[in-house]
Design a protein around this motif. Sequence first.
Motif, short mmCIF file in Angstrom:
data_model
loop_
_atom_site.label_atom_id
_atom_site.label_comp_id
_atom_site.label_asym_id
_atom_site.label_seq_id
_atom_site.Cartn_x
_atom_site.Cartn_y
_atom_site.Cartn_z
N GLU A 164 0.81 -1.21 0.00
CA GLU A 164 0.00 0.00 0.00
C GLU A 164 0.85 1.27 0.00
OE1 GLU A 164 -2.49 -0.39 3.38
OE2 GLU A 164 -3.79 -1.94 2.49
N GLY A 165 2.18 1.08 -0.06
CA GLY A 165 3.06 2.24 -0.16
C GLY A 165 3.67 2.71 1.15
N GLU A 166 3.46 2.00 2.26
CA GLU A 166 4.03 2.38 3.56
C GLU A 166 5.27 1.52 3.82
OE1 GLU A 166 1.34 2.72 6.86
OE2 GLU A 166 -0.38 3.02 5.53
N GLN A 167 6.41 2.14 3.71
CA GLN A 167 7.66 1.40 3.90
C GLN A 167 8.00 1.20 5.37
OE1 GLN A 167 9.17 -0.04 1.31
NE2 GLN A 167 7.56 0.84 0.02
N ASP A 168 7.70 2.19 6.19
CA ASP A 168 8.00 2.08 7.63
C ASP A 168 6.71 2.27 8.42
OD1 ASP A 168 10.80 1.75 7.26
OD2 ASP A 168 10.98 3.91 6.89
N GLY A 169 5.78 1.35 8.21
CA GLY A 169 4.47 1.44 8.85
C GLY A 169 4.46 0.92 10.27
N TYR A 170 3.27 0.92 10.85
CA TYR A 170 3.10 0.51 12.24
C TYR A 170 3.50 -0.95 12.46
CZ TYR A 170 0.62 -0.62 16.58
OH TYR A 170 0.30 -1.06 17.84
N PHE A 171 3.04 -1.82 11.58
CA PHE A 171 3.32 -3.25 11.75
C PHE A 171 4.77 -3.58 11.45
CE2 PHE A 171 -1.31 -3.27 10.82
CZ PHE A 171 -1.72 -3.77 12.05
N GLN A 172 5.41 -2.81 10.60
CA GLN A 172 6.84 -2.99 10.38
C GLN A 172 7.61 -2.70 11.66
OE1 GLN A 172 8.42 -4.16 7.52
NE2 GLN A 172 10.18 -4.24 8.93
N GLY A 173 7.16 -1.69 12.41
CA GLY A 173 7.80 -1.39 13.70
C GLY A 173 7.62 -2.52 14.70
N LEU A 174 6.43 -3.12 14.73
CA LEU A 174 6.21 -4.26 15.63
C LEU A 174 7.06 -5.46 15.20
CD1 LEU A 174 2.34 -4.12 16.17
CD2 LEU A 174 4.13 -3.39 17.72
N LEU A 175 7.18 -5.67 13.92
CA LEU A 175 8.01 -6.78 13.43
C LEU A 175 9.46 -6.56 13.83
CD1 LEU A 175 8.44 -9.32 11.73
CD2 LEU A 175 8.58 -7.85 9.69
N ASN A 176 9.94 -5.34 13.73
CA ASN A 176 11.32 -5.05 14.13
C ASN A 176 11.54 -5.33 15.61
OD1 ASN A 176 11.85 -4.22 11.51
ND2 ASN A 176 11.53 -2.05 11.96
N SER A 177 10.56 -5.01 16.45
CA SER A 177 10.68 -5.27 17.89
C SER A 177 10.75 -6.76 18.17
CB SER A 177 9.49 -4.65 18.63
OG SER A 177 9.49 -3.25 18.53
N VAL A 178 9.91 -7.53 17.50
CA VAL A 178 9.92 -8.99 17.69
C VAL A 178 11.26 -9.57 17.25
CG1 VAL A 178 8.88 -11.17 16.97
CG2 VAL A 178 7.42 -9.20 17.49
N ASN A 179 11.74 -9.13 16.09
CA ASN A 179 13.02 -9.65 15.57
C ASN A 179 14.17 -9.28 16.50
OD1 ASN A 179 11.97 -10.86 13.28
ND2 ASN A 179 12.13 -9.00 12.05
N ASP A 180 14.15 -8.09 17.11
CA ASP A 180 15.22 -7.69 18.03
C ASP A 180 15.25 -8.62 19.24
OD1 ASP A 180 15.96 -5.62 16.41
OD2 ASP A 180 14.87 -4.08 17.52
N ILE A 181 14.10 -8.93 19.79
CA ILE A 181 14.06 -9.79 20.97
C ILE A 181 14.53 -11.19 20.62
CG2 ILE A 181 12.54 -10.86 22.68
CD1 ILE A 181 10.82 -8.35 22.59
N ILE A 182 14.04 -11.73 19.51
CA ILE A 182 14.45 -13.07 19.08
C ILE A 182 15.96 -13.14 18.84
CG2 ILE A 182 14.25 -14.79 17.24
CD1 ILE A 182 11.34 -13.99 16.94
N LYS A 183 16.48 -12.10 18.22
CA LYS A 183 17.92 -12.06 17.94
C LYS A 183 18.74 -12.00 19.23
CE LYS A 183 21.37 -9.33 15.44
NZ LYS A 183 21.62 -8.16 14.56
N LYS A 184 18.29 -11.24 20.22
CA LYS A 184 19.02 -11.11 21.48
C LYS A 184 18.90 -12.37 22.33
CE LYS A 184 18.50 -6.11 21.65
NZ LYS A 184 17.85 -4.95 22.32
N LEU A 185 17.86 -13.12 22.12
CA LEU A 185 17.70 -14.38 22.86
C LEU A 185 18.37 -15.55 22.19
CD1 LEU A 185 13.93 -14.18 23.96
CD2 LEU A 185 15.97 -13.70 25.32
N GLY A 186 18.82 -15.41 20.92
CA GLY A 186 19.41 -16.51 20.19
C GLY A 186 20.86 -16.80 20.59
#
Length: 459
Positions: free
Chosen positions: A437-459
């Motif tokens: 829809e044309g949103e490169q840094d949307g709300y859900f992208q921010g949530l995805l980044n937060s999840v990935n950060d936690i998973i990466k730090k726990l790995g």
Amino acid sequence: MKLGCLNLTLLLISVHCLNYSWSENSQQQKVSALTVLEQTEENIEKKKEEVTVEDDLDPEDIEVFYPTNEWQIIKQGQAIPAGLHVRLNLETGKNEAKLPDDGDGKSGLKYWKQGSRHGMVNTDSESFTAEELKRALKLMKQEGNTETEEGHQEQVRKTFRPIKELMENFKAMNVVMETDMEVIDKLVSKFNSTSVTLEDKVAALHDLEYYVHQVDNAQHLTSTGGLQLVINALNATEPHIQEHAAFVLGSALSGNPKVQIEAIEAGALQKLLILLATDQPVAIKKKALFAVSSMLRHFPFAQQQFLKLGGLQVLGQLFQAKGMESLRIRVMTLLYDMVMEKKLIQEAQDNTVQHQEKCRQYDVVNLLPPMLEQDWCMLVPKLLTSTEHDTREKVLRTMNLMISSCRNEYRAMQGLISLLNTLRSEYEELAAEEQREGEQDGYFQGLLNSVNDIIKKLG
């Protein structure tokens, strides 16, 4: 010499002829009366032009009717002054008019008016001169303006009230007008009265909460002793009084350092923590938690007192209490804000004296260590099971803030990694839809980044 005499003789003959010609023309054009008419709206519409009467208007340019002692034909649409004799000529079928017979033949200069038409009639044997016509036109113009002005004034009198009456009304309005501070004083007096009903007291607190959002109003409440009455009302036996008193207190404290200092010194924090720790309705706890949050934000001294009074344990119990699920996000958000508040102050690049003093005050507030001791590492992730994205956002944000200290607890928590992977899959789809829809840094992208950060730090 003879040539000069000849020229003089010719000049005198020319002057004599000119005078004779002027006299003959004057006699031929001499009339006994002249009527000056204003253009009517009908005539204006017919001619498609606007006619304006000026002081220096040439009388020969005005359409007039010249009444005489002889019958004259009245042209179609031509107005005549009142008082003339009018007849229908049966031979020609046309209307005719003439001056009335006055016996001596002298009637003088007369002013006439018929509806919106008016003019001057000269019944003397002499016609109007140019100067007389100008004076007549000026008189009619002034008379017309006077009538217009009088009509306008009458219309104004009908439409608007006299200034004296308006001033009296304004004076009466000023009597009943009150400032916010005067209203606050009356509300406090009403609340403190022993002769009013419970409903009146609750209504007074309800209205008071509206006014104390303003910084100056809240400080006025403090300076006049009203804030102390509100704080004392937290100990009331009536739940509605306690609830509304906590609401007023929270609104007065929000972003108001002077009121925060007065409230902490008056013992408000202790009374609020008691409401949160004891068996109270959810409505009271909700308003008390709001007041505690308003007290602690950007006030390190109050945060230090909060820890000393066991406030963190009180919030932990409230977080796990049955029936208080609606308050869990509020509790977690308050703790996150206090931890982040200190972090931002310490990381700010500011060498001013004021900033150094802030750092010194926040250094004595150690919130994160007791949070780890009281199992907040295990409490916060439980809220990830919520279906609301806003709740998940706050939980992920808090977990990221605490992960350096809670890494081992997160790894040991059963089902947490699986839950994080499920959330990652969900937010990958939602983020991809945002990008389409044309949103490169949307709300859900921010949530995805937060999840990935936690998973990466726990790995």
